[in-house]
Design an enzyme around this catalytic site. Structure first.
Site, PDB file in Angstrom:
ATOM      1  N   CYS A 106       0.936  -1.207  -0.212  1.00 32.40           N
ATOM      2  CA  CYS A 106       0.131  -0.013   0.144  1.00 32.40           C
ATOM      3  C   CYS A 106       0.448   1.386  -0.320  1.00 32.40           C
ATOM      4  CB  CYS A 106      -0.635  -0.320   1.227  1.00 32.40           C
ATOM      5  SG  CYS A 106      -2.068   0.911   0.939  1.00 32.40           S
ATOM      6  N   HIS A 107       0.809   2.482   0.773  1.00 32.40           N
ATOM      7  CA  HIS A 107       1.590   3.269   1.326  1.00 32.40           C
ATOM      8  C   HIS A 107       3.427   3.108   1.955  1.00 32.40           C
ATOM      9  CE1 HIS A 107      -2.245   5.516   0.632  1.00 32.40           C
ATOM     10  NE2 HIS A 107      -1.570   6.485   0.688  1.00 32.40           N
TER      11      HIS A 107
END
Length: 174
Positions: A106-107
């Site tokens: 994800c991030h």
């Protein structure tokens, strides 16, 4: 229990993505890995975006990379905090240089960017950091999860099962 001789750090900070932290952590433990929870400071409890908590065992900067087989960086908003800590980025950079497993979902690619390990590499994550990865020199790949050399990438929460499969396989083969 294929990973009984493996030690893996999982990073955490405030507003981590609960499932991206807890599911890989539990899968690694289920496989017998020694999981150490690390962050910017030791003995600190953080609450995830959805209310689950996690407590650090150690500060990432105090870990000996020679005693680790890899690191997992979950997403959420925590990577934006983790990337600012030299102990975190030095750990990720050193493990990358040692060609040990560096897993990001994800991030989490924000940590890889700040550690300087994404240039010239295939990468994925949340589309929210696509431009950041590309601007840092990565080749964006829109896949659920994959391994590129010793880097393991996952896109978003719904891709956690594929991310965990890629992570476990990478550690088995390391």
């Amino acid at each position: 229990m294929d990973l009984t001789n493996h030690r893996v750090a999982v990073l955490v900070d405030r507003s981590f993505e609960d499932l991206e932290f807890w599911v890989p952590t539990m899968r690694l433990r289920e496989e017998g890995a020694d999981v150490v929870v690390a962050g910017r400071e030791a003995d600190t409890t953080f609450t995830g975006k959805h209310g689950l908590s996690a407590t650090t065992d150690v500060a990432a900067g105090t870990l000996d990379p020679d005693r680790l087989d890899g690191v997992v960086v979950p997403g959420g908003w925590a990577p934006d905090k983790l990337r600012r800590d030299e102990g975190v980025t030095a750990l990720v950079r050193t493990l990358d240089a040692q060609e040990k497993i560096v897993a990001q979902i994800c991030h989490a690619g924000l940590v890889g960017i700040s550690a300087g390990i994404v240039d010239g590499r295939r990468a994925t994550g949340s589309t929210g950091i696509k431009d950041d990865l590309v601007n840092a020199g990565a080749e964006w790949v829109d896949e659920a999860a994959f391994q590129d050399d010793h880097l393991v990438w996952g896109r978003v929460v719904k891709d956690i099962p594929a991310f965990c499969r890629a992570l476990i396989q990478a550690l088995r083969n390391a």
